[in-house]
Write a protein that holds these residues in place. Structure first.
Motif, mmCIF file in Angstrom:
data_model
loop_
_atom_site.group_PDB
_atom_site.id
_atom_site.type_symbol
_atom_site.label_atom_id
_atom_site.label_comp_id
_atom_site.label_asym_id
_atom_site.label_seq_id
_atom_site.Cartn_x
_atom_site.Cartn_y
_atom_site.Cartn_z
ATOM 1 N N GLU A 1 0.832 -1.193 0.000
ATOM 2 C CA GLU A 1 0.000 0.000 0.000
ATOM 3 C C GLU A 1 0.869 1.247 0.000
ATOM 4 O OE1 GLU A 1 -2.359 -0.757 3.429
ATOM 5 O OE2 GLU A 1 -3.509 -2.312 2.402
ATOM 6 N N GLU A 2 2.054 1.084 0.527
ATOM 7 C CA GLU A 2 2.983 2.212 0.604
ATOM 8 C C GLU A 2 4.320 1.753 0.040
ATOM 9 O OE1 GLU A 2 4.469 4.233 4.321
ATOM 10 O OE2 GLU A 2 2.310 4.517 4.552
ATOM 11 N N LEU A 3 4.880 2.547 -0.858
ATOM 12 C CA LEU A 3 6.187 2.200 -1.429
ATOM 13 C C LEU A 3 7.163 3.347 -1.210
ATOM 14 C CD1 LEU A 3 8.155 0.540 -3.268
ATOM 15 C CD2 LEU A 3 7.081 1.636 -5.222
ATOM 16 N N HIS A 4 8.251 3.050 -0.523
ATOM 17 C CA HIS A 4 9.298 4.048 -0.294
ATOM 18 C C HIS A 4 10.553 3.640 -1.051
ATOM 19 C CE1 HIS A 4 7.280 6.152 3.081
ATOM 20 N NE2 HIS A 4 6.704 4.966 3.250
ATOM 21 N N ILE A 5 11.110 4.582 -1.792
ATOM 22 C CA ILE A 5 12.369 4.314 -2.490
ATOM 23 C C ILE A 5 13.420 5.251 -1.899
ATOM 24 C CG2 ILE A 5 13.541 4.266 -4.727
ATOM 25 C CD1 ILE A 5 10.657 4.079 -5.975
ATOM 26 N N ILE A 6 14.478 4.682 -1.358
ATOM 27 C CA ILE A 6 15.542 5.503 -0.768
ATOM 28 C C ILE A 6 16.752 5.468 -1.695
ATOM 29 C CG2 ILE A 6 16.941 5.942 1.294
ATOM 30 C CD1 ILE A 6 14.929 4.331 2.909
ATOM 31 N N ILE A 7 17.062 6.617 -2.265
ATOM 32 C CA ILE A 7 18.182 6.707 -3.209
ATOM 33 C C ILE A 7 19.432 7.117 -2.418
ATOM 34 C CG2 ILE A 7 19.051 7.836 -5.281
ATOM 35 C CD1 ILE A 7 16.131 8.254 -6.120
ATOM 36 N N ILE A 8 20.468 6.282 -2.517
ATOM 37 C CA ILE A 8 21.602 6.398 -1.596
ATOM 38 C C ILE A 8 22.904 6.740 -2.312
ATOM 39 C CG2 ILE A 8 23.012 5.068 0.050
ATOM 40 C CD1 ILE A 8 20.227 3.417 0.363
ATOM 41 N N ASP A 9 23.605 7.717 -1.782
ATOM 42 C CA ASP A 9 24.930 8.078 -2.303
ATOM 43 C C ASP A 9 26.001 7.233 -1.593
ATOM 44 O OD1 ASP A 9 27.469 9.279 -2.663
ATOM 45 O OD2 ASP A 9 26.581 11.222 -3.106
ATOM 46 N N ASN A 10 26.171 7.457 -0.299
ATOM 47 C CA ASN A 10 27.141 6.710 0.512
ATOM 48 C C ASN A 10 28.499 6.544 -0.175
ATOM 49 O OD1 ASN A 10 27.967 5.390 2.845
ATOM 50 N ND2 ASN A 10 27.446 3.379 2.016
ATOM 51 N N GLY A 11 29.053 7.628 -0.646
ATOM 52 C CA GLY A 11 30.401 7.587 -1.208
ATOM 53 C C GLY A 11 30.451 7.444 -2.718
ATOM 54 N N ARG A 12 29.308 7.177 -3.348
ATOM 55 C CA ARG A 12 29.321 6.973 -4.793
ATOM 56 C C ARG A 12 29.720 8.235 -5.555
ATOM 57 N NH1 ARG A 12 26.341 3.338 -2.521
ATOM 58 N NH2 ARG A 12 25.959 1.323 -3.508
ATOM 59 N N SER A 13 29.257 9.398 -5.041
ATOM 60 C CA SER A 13 29.546 10.627 -5.791
ATOM 61 C C SER A 13 31.040 10.968 -5.784
ATOM 62 C CB SER A 13 28.722 11.795 -5.254
ATOM 63 O OG SER A 13 28.983 11.967 -3.888
ATOM 64 N N LEU A 14 31.801 10.327 -4.880
ATOM 65 C CA LEU A 14 33.251 10.577 -4.877
ATOM 66 C C LEU A 14 33.885 10.159 -6.205
ATOM 67 C CD1 LEU A 14 34.213 9.296 -1.304
ATOM 68 C CD2 LEU A 14 34.085 11.664 -2.059
ATOM 69 N N GLN A 15 33.243 9.193 -6.879
ATOM 70 C CA GLN A 15 33.826 8.716 -8.141
ATOM 71 C C GLN A 15 33.403 9.557 -9.337
ATOM 72 O OE1 GLN A 15 32.283 4.694 -7.475
ATOM 73 N NE2 GLN A 15 32.815 5.514 -5.475
ATOM 74 N N LEU A 16 32.332 10.318 -9.172
ATOM 75 C CA LEU A 16 31.872 11.165 -10.274
ATOM 76 C C LEU A 16 32.911 12.243 -10.558
ATOM 77 C CD1 LEU A 16 28.123 11.872 -9.515
ATOM 78 C CD2 LEU A 16 29.035 10.689 -11.506
ATOM 79 N N GLY A 17 33.155 12.484 -11.824
ATOM 80 C CA GLY A 17 34.096 13.530 -12.193
ATOM 81 C C GLY A 17 35.546 13.136 -11.979
#
Lengths: 498, 243
Positions: free
Chosen positions: A282-298
């Motif tokens: 009935e309820e759907l929660h989506i948690i989008i997580i960085d946790n260090g991933r953005s360190l690799q961007l760029g």
């Protein structure tokens, strides 16, 4: 857990069952992948397309994440963003609190391992049950997964029977069908009673706000069908733009992971259940997580890490993983991908430095990777960073200095070699060196060193050069004879009398 | 179909979500060294390689490939020239199974089969329909056989596709240990992409909450690499093709 990869590997190498199991499983998965790729054909073209889609998505990650969040919300889902694992855990606990949840059933999620979600939920007094058969077993045994696809690879039937018997309160025989049947019945009750179902996310589709799950057992379907509330933990890079792109991922992922054309279940979940539906969350929660991933961007050296689709193919081909298994890596992700990802995900990369050295740099991981991530290059970059940051290993520093001193002058090198030829006689036993002294210790534990030849190639060169000049078109019979003798000798192998 | 919104009163978590999302996306853009993208980027490499997008098999080849794949995955498959033979096979299987409770989707194609008329005494056919949740799940948990008509099938992967709705419960193809999937031949496609793009082009309000692509019986090799069938989902899966 021991504190260095060397010590952990040492322990793993003593475990004969583990070594055989890892070898058998990785071989099965690897050959499965090879035949699936061959049967499909055009494998390189598929890989190239997979890589192109992943590169494109990561380069436009902000756009696709915003599009995904908009569309998922329009379908009625709650979308949350978490920079850190603490934030992700706090959001989860808040959802649990609001729903007065007392139990959570989980399908496989590597991200949740990263977040130590089970521990956090347990602390809050919420029962958490892993429902993937392998994950269930290692949860009961209180161990981390040792392979990304087959988490309980390191446990044999007897050990599993022991673990499940404890749960059953009676002795179960070490038979796969009985053990699986017990897990089915036990977990079926848990599915039906749980307040929250928690899933990972293989892919998220931006254009429709859907999450996509690949699995073989059906537990992820249970988790996303039976409980009233669903929480999906999603690494922020899991996104792909369209359903059409999913065809490419669905072609690459199962084949690379297990050699299947498709996993038994591929589910696309778009929002919570519709008002008239009688099942689904009935309820759907989506948690989008960085946790260090953005360190690799760029970061030009490491951005491609975000292309990973978590298939585990690099583990199955890795000559190091195949010997030491997953636990030796000491973190959530093991094998070549783990050796790069673990230091990449944490700001304090120094504490994970040693696992970048647990590799032979052979490049088999790159060959196997369905999206062509150059893992072996990344391992070199990691080592490079360690060195430029000033690795505190005095012995290595001195060694390198000495090497530089020697190699920068040929006369010096020649002298040193002559000295060495004399000096080696002190260490020689039966024509080889096996002394476990100082810097020779690591190498000589399992190997020996051949003695330097009586006459160095460099010293012999004037004679060899003359012989070469004399005749190239037709070999001198004496040289011919010598070569033949060499070949004959080589065929007998490089034996020595130990 | 309208989405189900059950949001409780906005709280700290909701109000934080928006600012956090902005900061999150801004951080990504910063790392990538540019402003946050507002325009949809061009995506020239979308979807499968061209040679594959054009790949189509004729019907006979599709049938053969589907059957081969379904069997290799451990499923049971039959192809009948006519619908009535498929029905007959299904009825016979249900009678032979001795199952007391059988659950079917509330699909008009299935209603026309009038299965209930052919069942033995003591066998009960339950039709999935708008039921109260707890009751619906209890019915599904007790049923020994689930019967569904596939929305699509895919030859190359040996898969059937079932999408959820009020008339089509997700549990029907999941909880009972035996599953019958009926596949009218005009729904059998060559590639997975042909089915996926149906959803790509579908208007948002017509999205099913669950789209499930099933390729054989539930399986696991988690215990010593021993293949176990039916570990959570159905262990016996029949695909009945007709036409």
């Amino acid at each position: 857990m021991k504190d260095s990869v060397r010590e952990r590997a040492q322990a793993a190498l003593q475990d004969d069952y583990l070594r055989n199991a890892v070898k058998f499983t990785t071989e099965r998965l690897r050959s499965g992948k090879q035949s699936a790729a061959a049967e499909l054909g055009h494998w390189e073209e598929w890989r190239e397309r997979g890589r192109a889609i992943r590169l494109h998505t990561i380069a436009h990650l902000d756009y696709y994440l915003a599009q995904f969040a908009d569309n998922a919300r329009q379908q009625g889902a709650h979308v949350h963003f978490a920079f850190t694992k603490e934030e992700a855990v706090a959001i989860t606990l808040e959802i649990a609190r609001r729903n007065k949840a007392r139990s959570v059933v989980k399908s496989k999620s590597m991200v949740s391992e990263e977040l130590h979600m089970n521990e956090a939920l347990a602390e809050a007094g919420i029962e958490t049950v892993e429902t993937d058969l392998g994950e269930y077993i290692i949860q009961l045994a209180n161990e981390p997964p040792s392979h990304i696809i087959i988490p309980a690879i390191h446990k044999n039937k007897e050990q599993i029977a022991e673990v499940l018997s404890r749960e059953a309160g009676k002795q179960l025989p070490a038979e796969t069908s009985v053990l699986a049947q017990f897990a089915r019945q036990k977990l079926r009750q848990k599915f039906l009673q749980a307040d929250i179902g928690m899933t990972g996310c293989n892919f998220a589709i931006a254009e429709s706000g859907s999450i996509v799950l690949f699995e073989n057992e059906g537990n992820a379907r249970m988790v996303s069908t039976l409980p009233r509330t669903q929480i999906t933990l999603m690494g922020m890079e899991r996104i792909i733009p369209t359903w059409a792109d999913l065809e490419v991922m669905a072609t690459l992922l199962p084949r690379s992971a297990t050699g299947q054309k498709l996993t038994v279940y591929l589910s696309g979940i778009t929002g919570p259940k519709r008002t008239e539906d009688s099942d689904g969350p009935e309820e759907l929660h989506i948690i989008i997580i960085d946790n260090g991933r953005s360190l690799q961007l760029g970061d030009p050296d490491f951005q491609e890490l975000l292309n990973c689709i978590r298939c585990g193919a690099c583990l199955n081909v890795c000559p190091v993983y195949r010997q030491i298994g997953g636990h030796s890596y000491g973190s959530t992700y093991s094998g070549p991908i783990g050796a790069v990802l673990t230091p990449a995900l944490v700001k304090n990369a120094a504490e994970w430095n040693d696992i970048a050295y647990a590799s032979s740099l052979c490049g088999a991981c790159y060959e196997a990777c369905p999206v062509k991530i150059p893992l072996h290059d990344m391992l070199v970059y990691l080592r490079h960073r360690t060195v430029t940051k000033g690795r505190p290993d005095l012995q290595e520093k001195l060694g390198m200095k000495g090497f530089r001193y020697l190699m920068s002058d040929y006369r010096r090198l020649r002298k040193a070699l002559r000295l060495g030829r004399v000096g080696q006689k002190l260490l020689s036993r039966n024509g080889v060196i096996k002394a476990k002294l100082g810097p020779l210790k690591g190498w000589h534990r399992y190997r020996h060193t051949q003695l330097a030849a009586e006459q160095a190639f460099r010293d012999n060169w004037p004679v060899l050069k003359q012989e070469l000049n004399r005749s190239l078109a037709q070999a001198d019979p004496r040289i011919e004879e010598r070569l033949q003798a060499w070949v004959a000798k080589r065929e007998r192998g490089n034996e020595y009398d130990a | 179909m309208t989405p189900d919104f059950r949001t409780s009163a906005p709280s700290k978590m909701e109000s934080e979500t928006e600012t956090r999302q902005q900061a999150f996306l801004q951080n990504i853009a910063n790392r990538l060294g540019r402003a946050v993208l507002q325009e949809k980027p061009l995506h020239p490499d979308k979807g499968a390689p061209r040679f594959w997008q054009e790949y189509r098999l004729d019907q006979q080849a599709r049938i053969e490939l589907f059957c081969d794949n379904w069997q290799k995955a451990g499923g049971i498959v039959h192809h009948f020239p006519h619908e009535r033979e498929a029905r007959q096979f299904l009825v016979q299987s249900v009678l032979d199974s001795g199952a007391r409770k059988i659950l079917r989707q509330d699909q008009p194609e299935l209603a026309e089969w009038k299965l209930e008329e052919s069942l033995r005494e003591g066998q009960k056919l339950v039709c999935w329909q708008a039921m109260e949740r707890t009751q619906a799940l209890a019915e599904a948990a007790e049923a020994k056989i689930g019967i569904v008509v596939a929305d699509y099938a895919v030859a190359c992967t040996g898969s059937v596709v079932v999408a959820s709705s009020a008339q089509k419960g997700r549990s029907v193809s999941l909880l009972p240990p035996t599953l019958f999937v009926i596949v009218p031949l005009d729904r059998l496609k060559t590639r997975l992409g042909e089915v996926l793009t149906v959803f790509e082009n579908r208007a948002r309000s017509f999205y099913p909450a669950g789209i499930h692509i099933i390729s054989g019986p539930s399986r696991s090799a988690d215990i010593e690499n021993d293949l176990t069938i039916g570990v959570h989902g159905p262990g016996k899966v029949y695909a009945l093709l007709f036409g």
